[in-house]
Design a protein around this motif. Structure first.
Motif, PDB file in Angstrom:
ATOM      1  N   TYR A   1      17.210  49.956  37.519  1.00  0.00           N
ATOM      2  CA  TYR A   1      17.145  48.490  37.586  1.00  0.00           C
ATOM      3  C   TYR A   1      17.174  48.007  39.031  1.00  0.00           C
ATOM      4  O   TYR A   1      16.582  46.984  39.360  1.00  0.00           O
ATOM      5  CB  TYR A   1      18.236  47.891  36.692  1.00  0.00           C
ATOM      6  CG  TYR A   1      17.995  48.377  35.293  1.00  0.00           C
ATOM      7  CD1 TYR A   1      17.052  47.756  34.479  1.00  0.00           C
ATOM      8  CD2 TYR A   1      18.580  49.562  34.833  1.00  0.00           C
ATOM      9  CE1 TYR A   1      16.732  48.267  33.232  1.00  0.00           C
ATOM     10  CE2 TYR A   1      18.265  50.086  33.592  1.00  0.00           C
ATOM     11  CZ  TYR A   1      17.340  49.429  32.802  1.00  0.00           C
ATOM     12  OH  TYR A   1      16.997  49.951  31.577  1.00  0.00           O
TER      13      TYR A   1
ATOM     14  N   GLU B   1      10.653  44.002  34.980  1.00  0.00           N
ATOM     15  CA  GLU B   1      10.741  42.616  34.526  1.00  0.00           C
ATOM     16  C   GLU B   1      10.143  41.719  35.592  1.00  0.00           C
ATOM     17  O   GLU B   1      10.265  42.000  36.773  1.00  0.00           O
ATOM     18  CB  GLU B   1      12.210  42.223  34.335  1.00  0.00           C
ATOM     19  CG  GLU B   1      12.813  42.850  33.114  1.00  0.00           C
ATOM     20  CD  GLU B   1      14.316  42.824  33.175  1.00  0.00           C
ATOM     21  OE1 GLU B   1      14.856  42.065  33.995  1.00  0.00           O
ATOM     22  OE2 GLU B   1      14.940  43.570  32.414  1.00  0.00           O
TER      23      GLU B   1
ATOM     24  N   SER C   1      19.489  41.820  32.042  1.00  0.00           N
ATOM     25  CA  SER C   1      18.297  42.658  32.068  1.00  0.00           C
ATOM     26  C   SER C   1      18.265  43.444  30.782  1.00  0.00           C
ATOM     27  O   SER C   1      19.306  43.938  30.332  1.00  0.00           O
ATOM     28  CB  SER C   1      18.298  43.614  33.257  1.00  0.00           C
ATOM     29  OG  SER C   1      17.729  43.012  34.387  1.00  0.00           O
TER      30      SER C   1
END
Lengths: 545, 545
Positions: A173, B36, B83
């Motif tokens: 992430y 994302e 997320s």
């Protein structure tokens, strides 16, 4: 004793034996939770309820000096910090322990937030593929990873790992969130549980299969910024140990052999337990370099629109810190808590005599109330023990077992003198404090206790560190339960050899605890204590947890 | 729409589709973490960097009114709360979300400690035998329990469950710790993660397979004390929702069908989302009665030396609370955070013109600093946005997306007038505040915003609650996305029937949300809206999460 690790791992007589010993073979045993003896129950049976300063009953059966492992296991249960749990290697942190963890959390959390670190929460689970991304890292953890393979009555198509640490949970992430230098630094922390299914002997706080910790994970544009943070955090870890827990530590760098799996290098604060002669890793702050950013493709565009891999750190402090504090300060009467971390710092006990008139008893209780309010207003954490069904002697023992730094006694004579008698837990020293001075003198006394406890522990550790230039000196130091500070040529294979060669029938082998940041000068030509090759640095060695 | 649950569960266009949808069949899918879209990146691409109040670019593609599910999924990602994670049903709580959880924790933790509750920590793992001790309880959770069966490459002899809740983790130890009435009450709480491997559609905050919560577990000598605590805690849950999150809730008791597995009875605070017409359980406070104490043999000796089973409660509040708050207040520009829970309450943005002289810009920046310090001294959480590479318009949009309650703008005209322009996130209302009043007026404004947000939400909920005496009225209310308040004969089998009969091709069936504590009078002879039998109480019904 054939297995030296049992020195600490041996369960106390009153701890469920099966729960305190981990199975050696990877065979799981179902253990039923057993009844633990209760401090109070025991005390009453064995006459601890008798009046006076009688120390029996509530006192511990084992002694710190003579049988440290049994003493520790008995202590953490009797003082109501821990309950053994029916899953081997897991422990219950009871309120008296958890309240201290909250103090540690508050101290550290406030300071990392000031540095610009933000808290967050990442999941407990990791997929197998992601866990396997960084090879050195996964090799370090693979044997200890617990796997979820079922839910309800169904089987998962792919097993899911429980985090042993969260590098591989987070970094995919980081690679999404970081695009440009404006997204840097990224500085995250989380307070979580992690699971490492270890087969070394579990010990409450010190080594358990599930434990609580904070883990910081940060990313920077430059090596310089990353390295500065590594040391900023290490300094906070020193602060947790020395300033809060009154435990002296040595700051240093880990040898290649001892560093974190996947790290560029690891820095550490190392503590030491004189009674067992063993070093213990306090907390570690790792510079991960660009190892993980290359594996997880974490890049940013610099001002010239070039992609650069970020520099990363990770750092962690666990509930082990409480175990080190307990081992350092506690004695045969029970815990001795440094005031700054003690959930309660002062207990006030009124001591009416049987002959004291009811109005006089009431006046005493009113004075207890008044002092409590004054102390609380001064920021002191106070408990009062006005129970009428326990003797003063029993109460003294009880609060000594719980480790409260200071006791205040208020008897008829104190009422006459408009004063209160104080008694320090660490030294037993008594001091009369006039009522008028309570709100100023007690906080001073607590700070004195804190400072004295640290100074005493520091002196003990210093007395147990020997500078060694030869194998003979080295082994003499170890066998004297001391740490050895040696000139060192910094060779990984030699470290392995030293470990093997220093293993005795009675004791485990020694390893480097760290290469200390503060060390004596190392004149040109100084030779490694073992290989005789030119020394590169000083190394601090010890048997260790 | 064939499956009404998709109304909320449908992933937003920019959320990884596979991660947002849980598999219906118990077949696990490996999903790779996907990139994302980043709010800022998007904004720049689509021209959000243009000057002025232009709302495009950073604005959400979906609308709360028209496609609520997509709007919510897009919102929680774009505002950097969440997320999506590559284990289905698990989410990352990013700092903006976690900071709000810390506010909730702080609020609640402080208050339960005042009640006498102590924090502690119990292990993540439960043995199969212990989990199976209370039959109703385990039946309620069994299908959702995740099992650890392996560590490293080895298989455990017996699988170990991950806690879905900790009744069975804790209560064997309650039976050890509690002996006499002097050990009571025992009031413990823990802040932890729990795992429920659910197959309903996961939704960030609202329903996830791992979530964060607090769970309180307490034991009392008497029913009366236990029942008093159930309501004390329920009142704190009301406080979290109404006073902190500005979300109106209805207090009540759960029907037998909807109560906690193993409870004597369950009390609840129920919220409501007008856009979807669905009720949502906010938090529950259970009286467990003596069900568990009988199974786990938790007894105390009363004054007559008779063994008595203790009365127990358990109560929990989860990160779902943040999801309910977001759904209640957010709009098409982004989050709208109630000031008391907002990580930052005010953003100060200096707005120099291109023509503003450097000294004037500096004076503006100095004033921003000065106001920041004054507000921080007044306890306001302030952020300043002095970045020169973003336009004021972009900044407005950015901080609106993040939900900051109040914006303060400082332009050349404001400098001339010795004032600052404020703009409320909830209403858009503007107000000029003279510099001299900043430290007093801004905190007032924040409290006004908090109160207005709650009042507006309360009015919306009140407008969506209909009193129904017949099936026709009941279905009309439901189909109007309203809740129905009905007289009710309190029959479990009828509740099941109502659920089935109210299921339509477009919408799930209704269930009782609670039997509200505050309800209209129920005159003798009032009949159940469904069965026509004499009504026993009022029931609040709705489709629900």
């Amino acid at each position: 004793m054939t297995n030296p690790e049992e020195a600490i791992a041996a369960p106390a007589a009153d701890a469920p034996a099966a729960a305190a010993k981990a199975p050696k073979a990877p065979k799981e045993k179902k253990e039923k939770p057993k009844k633990e003896p209760k401090a109070e129950g025991d005390a009453k049976k064995s006459g601890g309820g008798a009046a006076g300063g009688d120390n029996k009953g509530l006192g511990l059966r084992n002694s710190k000096k003579d049988n440290f492992g049994d003493w520790y296991s008995e202590l953490v249960v009797a003082s109501e910090l821990i309950s053994y749990y029916d899953v081997s290697g897991c422990y219950i942190l009871r309120p008296w322990a958890y309240a201290m963890w909250e103090v540690v959390q508050g101290w550290f959390d406030q300071r990392i937030k000031k540095l610009g670190v933000q808290n967050s929460y990442f999941p407990l689970f990791i997929t197998e593929d992601v866990l396997n991304t960084e090879k050195d890292h996964v090799e370090g953890f693979a044997p200890e990873v617990a796997w979820v393979t079922k839910y309800g009555n169904s089987t998962m198509e792919k097993p899911i790992a429980i985090r042993p640490t969260s590098e591989t949970v987070m970094y995919p992430y980081f690679s999404q969130w970081i695009r440009s230098h404006r997204d840097l630094p990224l500085r995250l922390n989380q307070w979580t549980n992690v699971v490492r299914w270890e087969f070394k002997y579990p010990t409450p706080f010190i080594r358990s299969r599930e434990f609580l910790w904070q883990e910081g994970h940060t990313a920077f544009a430059t090596q310089e910024e990353a390295e500065r943070e590594v040391l900023d955090i290490l300094e906070l870890y020193r602060g947790v140990y020395e300033d809060l827990l009154a435990v002296p530590v040595t700051k240093g760098k880990k040898s290649k052999k001892e560093q974190f799996a996947g790290a560029f290098y690891t820095t550490t604060v190392e503590a030491y337990i004189p009674e067992t002669g063993r070093g213990i890793q306090g907390a570690t702050s790792h510079c991960l370099g660009q190892n993980f950013s290359k594996m997880f493709n974490i890049t940013y565009e610099d001002d010239d629109r070039q992609k650069q891999h970020v520099w990363q750190n990770s750092w962690g402090l666990t509930t082990r810190s409480l175990g080190v504090m307990i081992m350092t300060h506690a004695d045969d009467k029970g815990l001795v808590l440094p005031p700054r971390v003690a959930p309660k710092q002062v207990v006030i006990i009124p001591i009416p005599k049987a002959s004291t008139a009811p109005e006089a008893v009431q006046a005493m209780l009113d004075k207890v109330d008044e002092m409590t309010k004054a102390l609380e207003a001064a920021g002191v954490r106070v408990v009062t023990d006005t129970r009428s069904n326990y003797t003063p002697g029993w109460k003294y023992n009880h609060w000594e077992l719980k480790g409260l730094p200071l006791r205040m006694e208020l008897g008829p004579k104190d009422m006459d003198n408009a004063a209160v008698m104080t008694c320090r837990r660490d030294t037993g020293a008594k001091e009369v404090v006039p009522w008028a001075d309570v709100a100023t003198r007690i906080p001073q006394l607590l700070e004195t206790i804190q400072a004295d406890m640290f100074a005493a522990a520091k002196a003990r550790t210093a007395n147990c560190t020997e500078t060694c230039h030869s194998w003979e000196e080295f082994m003499a130091a170890l066998n004297n339960k001391h740490m050895a500070l040696t000139p060192w040529a910094d060779e990984e294979e030699i470290e392995e050899e030293v470990k093997k060669k220093s293993t005795t029938p009675d004791a485990m082998g020694a390893k480097t605890l760290c290469l200390p940041f503060e060390a004596p000068p190392l004149p040109e030509g100084t030779k490694c204590f073992y290989s005789g090759k030119p020394a590169k640095n000083w190394a601090l060695w010890g048997r260790s947890y």
